[in-house]
Each structure stands twice: as C-alpha cells, then as structure tokens.
Design an enzyme around this catalytic site. Structure first.
Site, PDB file in Angstrom:
ATOM      1  CG  ASP A 100      81.573  96.957 107.660  1.00  0.00           C
ATOM      2  OD1 ASP A 100      82.184  96.066 107.059  1.00  0.00           O
ATOM      3  OD2 ASP A 100      80.983  96.778 108.745  1.00  0.00           O
ATOM      4  CG  ASP A 102      78.567  90.853 107.594  1.00  0.00           C
ATOM      5  OD1 ASP A 102      77.530  90.196 107.704  1.00  0.00           O
ATOM      6  OD2 ASP A 102      79.365  90.734 106.638  1.00  0.00           O
ATOM      7  CG  ASP A 284      80.525  96.595 112.543  1.00  0.00           C
ATOM      8  OD1 ASP A 284      81.024  96.507 111.398  1.00  0.00           O
ATOM      9  OD2 ASP A 284      80.201  95.601 113.226  1.00  0.00           O
TER      10      ASP A 284
HETATM   11  O1  LIG Z   1      83.702  93.863 106.743  1.00  0.00           O
HETATM   12  P1  LIG Z   1      82.356  93.269 107.034  1.00  0.00           P
HETATM   13  O2  LIG Z   1      81.398  93.422 105.910  1.00  0.00           O
HETATM   14  O3  LIG Z   1      81.803  93.761 108.342  1.00  0.00           O
HETATM   15  O4  LIG Z   1      82.646  91.716 107.194  1.00  0.00           O
HETATM   16  C1  LIG Z   1      83.346  91.221 108.332  1.00  0.00           C
HETATM   17  C2  LIG Z   1      82.940  89.780 108.556  1.00  0.00           C
HETATM   18  O5  LIG Z   1      81.518  89.822 108.686  1.00  0.00           O
HETATM   19  C3  LIG Z   1      80.823  88.591 108.748  1.00  0.00           C
HETATM   20  O6  LIG Z   1      80.962  88.062 110.044  1.00  0.00           O
HETATM   21  C4  LIG Z   1      80.333  88.837 111.016  1.00  0.00           C
HETATM   22  O7  LIG Z   1      78.927  88.903 110.745  1.00  0.00           O
HETATM   23  C5  LIG Z   1      78.237  87.630 110.808  1.00  0.00           C
HETATM   24  C6  LIG Z   1      76.794  87.847 110.404  1.00  0.00           C
HETATM   25  O8  LIG Z   1      76.177  88.798 111.192  1.00  0.00           O
HETATM   26  C7  LIG Z   1      78.392  87.057 112.222  1.00  0.00           C
HETATM   27  O9  LIG Z   1      77.752  85.792 112.312  1.00  0.00           O
HETATM   28  C8  LIG Z   1      79.879  86.918 112.557  1.00  0.00           C
HETATM   29  O10 LIG Z   1      80.032  86.484 113.891  1.00  0.00           O
HETATM   30  C9  LIG Z   1      80.591  88.248 112.381  1.00  0.00           C
HETATM   31  O11 LIG Z   1      81.991  88.104 112.560  1.00  0.00           O
HETATM   32  C10 LIG Z   1      81.273  87.638 107.672  1.00  0.00           C
HETATM   33  O12 LIG Z   1      80.660  86.380 107.875  1.00  0.00           O
HETATM   34  C11 LIG Z   1      82.784  87.528 107.584  1.00  0.00           C
HETATM   35  O13 LIG Z   1      83.130  86.739 106.462  1.00  0.00           O
HETATM   36  C12 LIG Z   1      83.331  88.921 107.375  1.00  0.00           C
HETATM   37  O14 LIG Z   1      84.747  88.863 107.237  1.00  0.00           O
END
Ligand SMILES: O=P(O)(O)OC[C@H]1O[C@H](O[C@H]2O[C@H](CO)[C@@H](O)[C@H](O)[C@H]2O)[C@H](O)[C@@H](O)[C@@H]1O
Length: 398
Positions: A100, A102, A284
């Site tokens: 993954d 983020d 995560d």
């Molecule tokens: O599947 P992932 O790669 O983990 O993506 C899931 C979402 O992640 C991002 O949002 C998350 O991370 C951001 C940066 O650290 C944070 O600001 C936010 O609060 C988190 O939810 C991304 O911006 C989303 O588009 C993804 O879907």
C-alpha cells in the site's frame, strides 16, 4: 492462499476494541465531532471515542464479524521480531511483495499532495524489484501513485485496485468498472461544490474513486461532511461508500478491491497456482484488509499480510510493523535475504504476453456476467467488513 508461517501467536477472540467494520484503521487523530460514544476495551487499552458513523457501521455488521480477523498485539506480532519464521521461505520461494502507499510507504501527513516517498525507501524498492516481484496497490489514482513512487519497473494498482498497470513488454493495463467513470466524475463535481463551504474539507479525484478528506476540518464540521457525502451518493446507486483514515472513499459498487487486484495480478503473471510462490502484502488501512483476507480464503499461492500499526488492532494480517520507517527496514531485510537471487524480480516477468481481460478473475467479473459476483457473495466475502458499505442492502444480507 493459506498462510504458511506457523509460529505466530495463536488467534484470540475478536472483540470490539479495534477498528472493526467501517472503522478508521485504528488511527487516533483527535477528530471526534458529532454523535459519538466511548467504548471500553477488553484488552485494557485506553477508551477510544468513536465517530457516529463508526458506531453505525459496526452495528450494521453485528453478527457478521469476519472469522479470519483477530486482535493483533503489536508487542508480539512485529515481523522484525519474527524474521526467523520467514527467512527460509523468503530465501527459497519466488517472492511477491505488494505494498500500500499512504501510511505504509509514507507517513500520514495533513496535505495529501505532500505525501512524498522517502528517497531511501525508493532506493530499497528499486533493489527489491530486482529480486522479487514488487507492486504498489493504492487508493490513489494510477498516475498519481506512479508519480509519487517514481520507480517505473514496479507494478501498480491505482484507485484501490481498479486501474492496474505493469512494466511488461506488452504493456499490462487492466481497468475494472470503467463504465462507472462518468458517474464518479459527476459525484466528484457535486461533492466539490457542496463541500466548498466547509473549511478543511477536500475532494480528491482518484479517477476510479473519489476521496473526501476531513483531516483538516474542525471536529464539529465532520458530521456535516459525512451527511453531505451520504446524501450526494444516494443519486448514484452504482457507487459504494467506505472509510479510511480521516477520509470517505467512494468507488464503483462491484466486488472488486485490493484483494481482487492482488489475485488478478498473480493470475496475470502466471504466479497464482504456483507452489513455489510466496506473497507478502503490507498495508495500514481498512481497504488493505481486503488483501489480508485473501490469505485466509484462497488455497493457491501462499502468503502473509502485514499491517502497519502502532496500536493493537483487529485485523486479518498475521504480522505488524509500527510505521513506514519499520516498513523500509523490513524491505531492506528482504533485499538482504534475497541477495543470492538472480533475475526473479519484475524483469523476469517482463515478457509475459497475455490477454489481460481473459485471466480467470477478469472473466468472472466481466460486465454482464453475474456468475462471479454471485459466487463471491456465496462465499460471504463481501459486506462491510473491509470498511466498505455496498449500496445494495440485499448483498449485505440486510
Ligand atoms: O491505499 P492508500 O495508498 O493508503 O491510499 C488511501 C488514501 O490515502 C491518502 O489519504 C490518506 O493519506 C493522506 C496523506 O498522508 C492523509 O492526508 C489522509 O488523511 C489519509 O486518508 C490519499 O490522499 C487518498 O486519496 C487515498 O485514497
């Protein structure tokens, strides 16, 4: 996939303490606006205040707790403390590592546009991809996640697995539910307009999904963001709702997710039915549970899930890592363990030629072929447990 590493702590009874159905991945963020309740935890951890929708989603899922999940204790499940269990298998099998983005490769930050990949992690990924098959499976759009990672030799599944690309000679590209793109764009525009008045709310276009962020909202405004999202999506029955870390996720309402994307990729690469393949998925968030679940329900290639969390958690993962720094350490350890291996990484699968839409999983999910969907429902793998609520009540057994 059946997990082969046998020495992890035995399963304990699942209970209410973790981020269950519709939860926020166990992340403590201080935002508690709107109706909430404080739940005591059986594991003695501090009380955790839940959002109104977390409680609602858990109530909907009551009686349907996924049997494969257990309360993982971070003090005993850290994979870095359990490397002895993995060393032989990592050395001797063909290894697939899916990650993954983020919260796994990068720390969570307040501005989603600034979730940069540490340069050192990038270097490790480059080295790892020479020794293992390596892919990124993210909620971000394909272009965005490729842009963040900037390692062209990796496989990528963007938009929670709906948009897959590979560095194969015959360029791999597989998109799921592309017919939903106009609806997603309309929903994105509606939400952008309606959330304009709420400070801190942000709509992120991930092409095959729409992310509504509330991390930067005042706590009291968060329930209003939730209501706007729920009201807007009523006009789009083909779109389903899910939750992540301070984010509401909207994506096509079909039984496709990160787990399905992982299976599809392994099938497309001819690795799915091979006994000498070992897969590792690290993530995560709630959407990553869909991938962890595969290791419990499928009996083809073997593998394990590793959840990135600093807190004890109800999860389908076998092991944990505390944060992206520990993920990088673990990946570097894999590079070392695979040091003797030549040409078993991404370059070894470059020449695969395949009609991507004809993989077994793709055939089952062809538009207009309800057989695959029906089969999946019968297996009881859908519903809300992966942090996803489907629009069709009957499919959740409600
Ligand atoms: O599947 P992932 O790669 O983990 O993506 C899931 C979402 O992640 C991002 O949002 C998350 O991370 C951001 C940066 O650290 C944070 O600001 C936010 O609060 C988190 O939810 C991304 O911006 C989303 O588009 C993804 O879907």
């Amino acid at each position: 996939m059946a997990a082969v590493v046998a020495t992890a702590a035995s399963a304990t009874k699942a209970h209410n303490g973790g981020s269950g159905a519709g939860g926020q991945g166990g992340e403590s963020n201080g935002i508690t606006g709107g109706a909430h309740q404080s739940l005591s935890r059986e594991d003695g951890a501090p009380h955790k205040t839940k959002h109104c929708w977390e409680v609602e989603e858990e109530e909907k899922g009551e009686g349907r707790k996924p049997s494969h999940k257990r309360q993982l204790s971070v003090s005993s499940s850290n994979v870095l403390d359990n490397m002895g269990c993995l060393e032989d298998v990592v050395r001797s099998k063909r290894v697939v590592v899916l990650l993954d983005y983020d919260g796994t490769l990068t720390p969570i930050v307040s501005d989603p546009a600034k979730a940069w990949l540490p340069a050192q992690t990038r270097d490790i990924l480059v080295e790892l991809a020479e020794r293992c098959v390596v892919g990124i499976v993210s909620g971000r759009s394909l272009l965005k996640v490729k842009g963040f990672v900037q390692v062209p030799s990796l496989f990528y599944a963007g938009s929670h697995g709906f948009d897959i690309w590979g560095p194969t000679t015959e360029s791999m590209r597989y998109q799921v539910a592309a017919d939903q793109l106009p609806d997603l764009a309309r929903l994105r525009d509606t939400l952008t307009e309606q959330l304009r008045g709420i400070e801190g709310a942000a709509v992120e276009d991930n092409v095959f999904s729409v992310s509504v962020h509330y991390r930067n909202c005042a706590p009291d405004d968060v329930p209003a963001v939730y209501e706007i999202v729920q009201t807007a999506r009523q006009a789009f029955p083909s779109i389903r709702f899910g939750t992540g870390k301070c984010v509401f996720e909207l994506r096509p309402d079909i039984t496709w997710d990160k787990g399905k994307a992982m299976v599809w990729l392994l099938q497309a690469l001819g690795l799915w039915e091979e006994e000498d393949v070992f897969a590792i998925y690290i993530g995560d968030d709630t959407t990553d549970e869909d991938a962890f679940r595969i290791f419990h329900h499928e009996d083809r290639a073997e593998g394990i899930g590793i959840v990135v969390t600093a807190e004890n958690k109800l999860t389908g993962a076998k092991y944990s890592l505390r944060n992206p720094e520990e993920v990088a350490v673990f990946l570097a350890r894999l590079v070392e363990l695979r040091g003797h291996v030549q040409a078993e990484g991404n370059s070894s699968v470059k020449d695969i030629k395949m009609d991507w839409a004809r993989t077994p999983l793709a055939r089952a999910f062809e538009p207009g072929n309800p057989a695959g969907e029906k089969k999946e429902r019968e297996r009881g793998e859908n519903g809300v447990e992966g942090g996803v609520e489907r629009n069709h009540g009957e499919e959740q057994g409600r």
